[in-house]
Design a protein around this motif. Structure first.
Motif, PDB file in Angstrom:
ATOM      1  N   TYR A 142      37.827 -20.168 -21.712  1.00 31.17           N
ATOM      2  CA  TYR A 142      38.922 -18.892 -21.073  1.00 31.17           C
ATOM      3  C   TYR A 142      38.449 -19.772 -19.555  1.00 31.17           C
ATOM      4  O   TYR A 142      39.159 -20.076 -18.704  1.00 31.17           O
ATOM      5  N   GLU A 143      37.371 -20.595 -19.276  1.00 28.55           N
ATOM      6  CA  GLU A 143      36.926 -20.510 -17.787  1.00 28.55           C
ATOM      7  C   GLU A 143      37.569 -22.165 -17.591  1.00 28.55           C
ATOM      8  O   GLU A 143      37.724 -21.879 -15.971  1.00 28.55           O
ATOM      9  N   TYR A 144      37.614 -23.190 -18.702  1.00 25.98           N
ATOM     10  CA  TYR A 144      38.069 -24.101 -18.200  1.00 25.98           C
ATOM     11  C   TYR A 144      40.084 -23.576 -17.427  1.00 25.98           C
ATOM     12  O   TYR A 144      39.940 -24.163 -16.644  1.00 25.98           O
ATOM     13  N   LYS A 161      40.825 -24.071 -13.870  1.00 27.11           N
ATOM     14  CA  LYS A 161      42.537 -24.999 -13.527  1.00 27.11           C
ATOM     15  C   LYS A 161      43.410 -24.555 -12.692  1.00 27.11           C
ATOM     16  O   LYS A 161      43.711 -25.121 -12.515  1.00 27.11           O
ATOM     17  N   GLU A 162      43.302 -22.496 -12.619  1.00 29.68           N
ATOM     18  CA  GLU A 162      44.238 -22.369 -11.825  1.00 29.68           C
ATOM     19  C   GLU A 162      43.956 -21.830 -10.543  1.00 29.68           C
ATOM     20  O   GLU A 162      45.450 -21.798  -9.087  1.00 29.68           O
ATOM     21  N   VAL A 182      45.758 -24.564  -7.304  1.00 28.64           N
ATOM     22  CA  VAL A 182      47.569 -24.155  -7.727  1.00 28.64           C
ATOM     23  C   VAL A 182      47.358 -22.929  -6.509  1.00 28.64           C
ATOM     24  O   VAL A 182      47.964 -22.967  -5.576  1.00 28.64           O
ATOM     25  N   ALA A 183      46.182 -22.045  -6.760  1.00 27.65           N
ATOM     26  CA  ALA A 183      46.088 -20.273  -5.851  1.00 27.65           C
ATOM     27  C   ALA A 183      45.809 -21.417  -4.672  1.00 27.65           C
ATOM     28  O   ALA A 183      46.764 -20.171  -3.543  1.00 27.65           O
ATOM     29  N   LEU A 184      45.000 -21.692  -4.546  1.00 27.18           N
ATOM     30  CA  LEU A 184      44.832 -22.344  -3.270  1.00 27.18           C
ATOM     31  C   LEU A 184      45.756 -23.025  -2.330  1.00 27.18           C
ATOM     32  O   LEU A 184      45.715 -23.065  -1.384  1.00 27.18           O
TER      33      LEU A 184
END
Length: 265
Positions: free
Chosen positions: A238-240, A244-245, A248-250
């Motif tokens: 879950y943390e990985y 990882k996302e 992309v959000a930034l």
């Protein structure tokens, strides 16, 4: 109590040479105590003791990692001798862990000695590098690695076969209070090792996971720690994926808002 046969001693010596080279090169990490202890138990015909001894030693050495020229107590001799002492003398693996530390320290000092003495090869290696002499460089690497491998083999053979009767005599002659002291010390070492690991890895945002793991392991009636490991793996995944996302959000946020070049920057 059991005795180690010559065949078993030779197999342990061969294993020590292989994992010793792996430790020197830090290639496949076969030198970790959990692996060394298990392989030792397999050779001795007592995998159960090997797993317990290797697991205890792995926790004790979890936070001890070579960094540059520094060298922690040797994990190979610790894992191997903890299993051997528990197997040959019949003591608890926690007691065996405390008794195995001198062997670990001995190999630590030998490796540190090699770090110093092998520096004499550097001038020759620099010369070979300038000449693009690949064979010369290979010879130096093979020579130094062979010396290390031979040292592991000799130390392990002497420790597990030649000195096994002496070890039994020492353990049998120890007073109860001293044996109990080794047991207490050996029981504390895994906690110390894990604490050292947490000191490096622990971050404030991971505290909830630590609390969850501690609560599950301490208060829920599991017959073994496999469910805890599965839950830990799920949380790690879950943390990985969460981390990882984030890039992309930034990136999307920057693309949406654009950048301000009004200052010419």
């Amino acid at each position: 109590m059991h005795s180690i046969t010559l065949t078993q001693a030779l197999l342990l010596t061969l294993m020590a040479i292989i994992v010793g080279v792996d430790f020197w090169l830090e290639a496949f990490f076969l030198f970790r105590p959990i692996i060394v202890g298990t392989l030792t138990g397999l050779i001795l015909g007592d995998v159960h003791t090997g797993l317990i001894a290797g697991g205890l030693t792995e926790l004790a050495f979890a936070g001890l990692t070579p960094a540059g020229g520094t060298q922690p107590p040797n994990p190979i001799l610790a894992g191997l001798m903890t299993t051997v002492i528990a197997f040959t003398t019949g003591v608890d693996p926690k007691t065996a862990l405390g008794l195995a530390l001198p062997f670990s320290f001995l190999m630590q000092y030998i490796i540190l000695f090699y770090y110093s003495t092998f520096s004499f090869f550097m001038a020759k290696a620099d010369k070979y590098a300038e000449e693009a002499n690949i064979k010369g460089l290979a010879k130096i690497n093979i020579l130094t690695t062979s010396i290390v491998a031979l040292s592991y083999g000799i130390i392990v053979f002497l420790s597990v076969y030649v000195a096994q009767d002496l070890m039994k005599t020492i353990v049998q002659s120890m007073p109860a209070w001293l044996a109990h002291g080794f047991e207490v010390a050996g029981g504390m070492l895994p906690a110390v090792g894990f604490g050292m690991l947490l000191r490096v890895m622990m971050r404030a945002e991971y505290t909830p996971y630590f609390i969850i793991g501690f609560f599950i392991a301490s208060f829920l009636p599991f017959s073994n720690l496999l469910p805890v490991a599965v839950i830990g793996a799920a949380l790690a995944l879950y943390e990985y994926f969460r981390m990882k996302e984030q890039p992309v959000a930034l990136n999307n946020d920057v693309a949406t808002k654009g950048e301000d070049y009004s200052e010419g920057i």
